[in-house]
Enzyme design. Structure first.
Site, PDB file in Angstrom:
ATOM      1  N   SER A   1     -15.053   6.543   2.947  1.00 26.30           N
ATOM      2  CA  SER A   1     -13.795   7.274   2.796  1.00 26.30           C
ATOM      3  C   SER A   1     -13.724   7.956   1.436  1.00 26.30           C
ATOM      4  O   SER A   1     -14.300   7.474   0.442  1.00 26.30           O
ATOM      5  CB  SER A   1     -12.656   6.262   2.917  1.00 26.30           C
ATOM      6  OG  SER A   1     -11.461   6.781   2.381  1.00 26.30           O
TER       7      SER A   1
ATOM      8  N   LYS B   1     -14.858  -0.420   0.978  1.00 28.27           N
ATOM      9  CA  LYS B   1     -15.650   0.789   1.273  1.00 28.27           C
ATOM     10  C   LYS B   1     -16.744   0.953   0.217  1.00 28.27           C
ATOM     11  O   LYS B   1     -17.895   1.250   0.537  1.00 28.27           O
ATOM     12  CB  LYS B   1     -14.747   2.033   1.315  1.00 28.27           C
ATOM     13  CG  LYS B   1     -13.825   2.098   2.513  1.00 28.27           C
ATOM     14  CD  LYS B   1     -14.587   2.276   3.817  1.00 28.27           C
ATOM     15  CE  LYS B   1     -13.702   2.238   5.045  1.00 28.27           C
ATOM     16  NZ  LYS B   1     -14.422   2.013   6.308  1.00 28.27           N
TER      17      LYS B   1
ATOM     18  N   TYR C   1      -8.926  -2.674   0.369  1.00 32.83           N
ATOM     19  CA  TYR C   1      -9.517  -1.816   1.405  1.00 32.83           C
ATOM     20  C   TYR C   1     -10.511  -0.839   0.780  1.00 32.83           C
ATOM     21  O   TYR C   1     -11.660  -0.718   1.215  1.00 32.83           O
ATOM     22  CB  TYR C   1      -8.409  -1.048   2.154  1.00 32.83           C
ATOM     23  CG  TYR C   1      -8.893   0.217   2.823  1.00 32.83           C
ATOM     24  CD1 TYR C   1      -9.586   0.163   4.028  1.00 32.83           C
ATOM     25  CD2 TYR C   1      -8.693   1.465   2.233  1.00 32.83           C
ATOM     26  CE1 TYR C   1     -10.059   1.324   4.632  1.00 32.83           C
ATOM     27  CE2 TYR C   1      -9.161   2.625   2.817  1.00 32.83           C
ATOM     28  CZ  TYR C   1      -9.838   2.551   4.020  1.00 32.83           C
ATOM     29  OH  TYR C   1     -10.321   3.702   4.599  1.00 32.83           O
TER      30      TYR C   1
HETATM   31  C1  UD1 Z   1      -5.395   6.953   3.587  1.00 32.97           C
HETATM   32  C2  UD1 Z   1      -6.341   6.099   2.816  1.00 32.97           C
HETATM   33  C3  UD1 Z   1      -7.749   6.608   3.081  1.00 32.97           C
HETATM   34  C4  UD1 Z   1      -8.033   6.625   4.546  1.00 32.97           C
HETATM   35  C5  UD1 Z   1      -6.997   7.476   5.242  1.00 32.97           C
HETATM   36  C6  UD1 Z   1      -7.191   7.420   6.728  1.00 32.97           C
HETATM   37  C7  UD1 Z   1      -6.227   5.418   0.443  1.00 32.97           C
HETATM   38  C8  UD1 Z   1      -5.580   5.656  -0.876  1.00 32.97           C
HETATM   39  N1  UD1 Z   1      -5.928   6.212   1.426  1.00 32.97           N
HETATM   40  O1  UD1 Z   1      -5.420   8.252   2.983  1.00 32.97           O
HETATM   41  O2  UD1 Z   1      -8.684   5.800   2.448  1.00 32.97           O
HETATM   42  O3  UD1 Z   1      -9.313   7.140   4.792  1.00 32.97           O
HETATM   43  O4  UD1 Z   1      -5.703   6.982   4.941  1.00 32.97           O
HETATM   44  O5  UD1 Z   1      -6.537   8.465   7.332  1.00 32.97           O
HETATM   45  O6  UD1 Z   1      -6.989   4.530   0.545  1.00 32.97           O
HETATM   46  N2  UD1 Z   1       2.635  10.658   3.557  1.00 32.97           N
HETATM   47  C9  UD1 Z   1       4.010  10.912   3.581  1.00 32.97           C
HETATM   48  N3  UD1 Z   1       4.761  10.253   4.507  1.00 32.97           N
HETATM   49  C10 UD1 Z   1       4.236   9.374   5.403  1.00 32.97           C
HETATM   50  C11 UD1 Z   1       2.836   9.119   5.350  1.00 32.97           C
HETATM   51  C12 UD1 Z   1       2.073   9.770   4.411  1.00 32.97           C
HETATM   52  O7  UD1 Z   1       4.515  11.696   2.792  1.00 32.97           O
HETATM   53  O8  UD1 Z   1       4.979   8.796   6.196  1.00 32.97           O
HETATM   54  C13 UD1 Z   1       1.805  11.375   2.559  1.00 32.97           C
HETATM   55  C14 UD1 Z   1       1.050  10.448   1.619  1.00 32.97           C
HETATM   56  O9  UD1 Z   1       1.856  10.107   0.522  1.00 32.97           O
HETATM   57  C15 UD1 Z   1      -0.162  11.310   1.281  1.00 32.97           C
HETATM   58  C16 UD1 Z   1      -0.408  12.126   2.545  1.00 32.97           C
HETATM   59  O10 UD1 Z   1       0.819  12.077   3.273  1.00 32.97           O
HETATM   60  O11 UD1 Z   1       0.146  12.166   0.230  1.00 32.97           O
HETATM   61  C17 UD1 Z   1      -1.501  11.561   3.413  1.00 32.97           C
HETATM   62  O12 UD1 Z   1      -1.248  10.184   3.609  1.00 32.97           O
HETATM   63  P1  UD1 Z   1      -2.099   9.302   4.655  1.00 32.97           P
HETATM   64  O13 UD1 Z   1      -2.148   9.985   5.974  1.00 32.97           O
HETATM   65  O14 UD1 Z   1      -1.539   7.927   4.628  1.00 32.97           O
HETATM   66  O15 UD1 Z   1      -3.563   9.326   4.074  1.00 32.97           O
HETATM   67  P2  UD1 Z   1      -4.102   8.983   2.613  1.00 32.97           P
HETATM   68  O16 UD1 Z   1      -3.201   8.058   1.909  1.00 32.97           O
HETATM   69  O17 UD1 Z   1      -4.466  10.251   1.944  1.00 32.97           O
END
Ligand code: UD1
Length: 357
Positions: free
Chosen positions: A141, A170, A166
């Protein structure tokens, strides 16, 4: 048992089908990868303990491909059972997806994460080495980069100390594969560092099936659009980015799945032998959370209820990939515009919930 195919030219040519074990193959990335493997002529065997998936996507893979895939409901940490799978099948390689993946949960239950994610991978590798080796693709990842100092990140960008168990698993599994490939000449490995996989198969027969409240952005969006969640929270609009929301690199799930087939091909061609190559798998295009939300509404003609809240702990401000290595060495490139990906994600959610529109 190996399957034999033959084609008629002037005389029959026998082509031996390569069998790939897909661990965690009932899950989101595993099921899409199984479809791409079958389309590329591989035999697929799936092992999954169904701890974070059910058989919905397995059924979907069968419907898409017309093939009933051999499936073992087995925990990859169970060495005896893994050995049996290798005895019962001629396995040429493995793609390892079987892992726990919730960042927050890993902070609450670190031992469970370390045990499961590391033990399942070392068990797989041990069993492979005992049965003569093979090609391994490890599902890593972009989390290994943390908040990189320079963007976009290349595979040479230094990894940062992981902020969650987590993320640490990785990094540890990447190191395990590197060491194992160095030590065992029969073993070849490729590490794929995924950015943010989203979307669903265009057939809407397989897609993401999070248990409980989704952690990831797109499943939360689709569930909000479907009326299952009241409102989407956008975690922070005070980042140092063009619109203040965080930047990510959202990669279509079918494009991502295709990279695994090319990684296996690279090893089958014995290119990069003796070393464990690493490739970023993203689009190279940063997209903000707000942009993604607006695009989802526009493409799917739905209104999403959302509000801006505080930053989510552990989130990085911005990350996106330099994908030139995968483009050049694997011959891989993305082919789906984000609009199509978001339409597929919504089509899958609607099908799941029986929404007709
Ligand atoms: C996370 C994991 C990544 C993993 C991926 C799988 C970390 C830090 N992140 O990535 O390792 O491979 O998931 O898809 O380990 N967001 C919102 N509202 C929500 C959900 C998310 O605003 O309800 C925002 C988050 O703050 C972020 C972006 O959307 O800025 C993407 O979030 P998310 O889909 O959870 O993925 P990551 O955190 O980037």
């Amino acid at each position: 048992m190996r399957s034999l195919f033959y084609t008629h030219f002037f005389f029959p040519i026998f082509v031996i089908m390569k069998n790939i074990l897909v661990t965690g193959g009932a899950g989101f990335i595993g099921s899409h990868t199984a479809v791409e493997l079958i389309a590329a002529g591989y035999g697929v065997i799936i092992v999954d303990n169904l701890s974070n998936a059910d058989t919905t996507c397995l059924d979907g893979v069968s419907k898409i491909t017309g093939i009933k895939i051999p499936f073992y409901k087995v925990d990859c940490c169970d060495k005896r059972e893994m050995q049996k799978i290798f005895q019962e099948n001629e396995i040429d390689g493995a793609i390892h997806f079987a892992a726990f993946k919730a960042v927050g949960e890993s902070v609450q239950k670190p031992l469970m994460y370390y045990y499961n994610n590391i033990s399942s991978f070392t068990t797989l590798l041990e069993v492979m080495v005992e049965s003569g080796g093979g090609n391994v693709v490890f599902s890593s990842s972009a989390t290994v980069y943390g908040q990189a100092d320079v963007l976009p990140v290349t595979e040479e960008t230094p990894r940062k100390t992981a902020i969650s168990p987590y993320g640490n698993t990785k990094q540890i599994c990447e190191d395990i594969l590197q060491d194992a490939v160095r030590a065992h000449s029969g073993l070849q490995g490729v590490i794929l560092r995924y950015f943010n996989p989203i979307g669903a198969h265009p057939s809407a027969l397989i897609g993401e099936l999070p248990r409980g409240i989704p952690n990831n952005l797109v499943p939360f969006i689709t569930q909000t659009a479907a009326g299952i969640r009241r409102e989407l929270q956008i975690f922070g609009n005070d980042y140092n980015t063009p619109d203040g929301t965080a930047l990510r690199d959202y990669i279509d799930i079918v494009d991502l799945a295709a990279a695994h087939v090319l990684a296996l091909k690279r090893m089958t061609d014995h290119k990069g032998a003796g070393k464990c190559e690493i490739f970023n798998v993203g689009t190279g295009v940063p997209v903000s959370v707000m942009e993604l939300v607006l695009k989802f509404q526009e493409v799917n003609k739905v209104n999403l209820k959302y509000k801006i809240t505080g930053r989510r702990e552990g989130d990085v401000e911005a990350i996106w990939a330099d994908t030139s290595l995968a483009n050049k060495i694997l011959g891989w490139k993305t082919s789906r515009p984000i609009e199509e990906t978001l339409a597929n994600a919504w089509a899958w959610e609607k099908k799941l919930r029986g929404i007709i529109s």
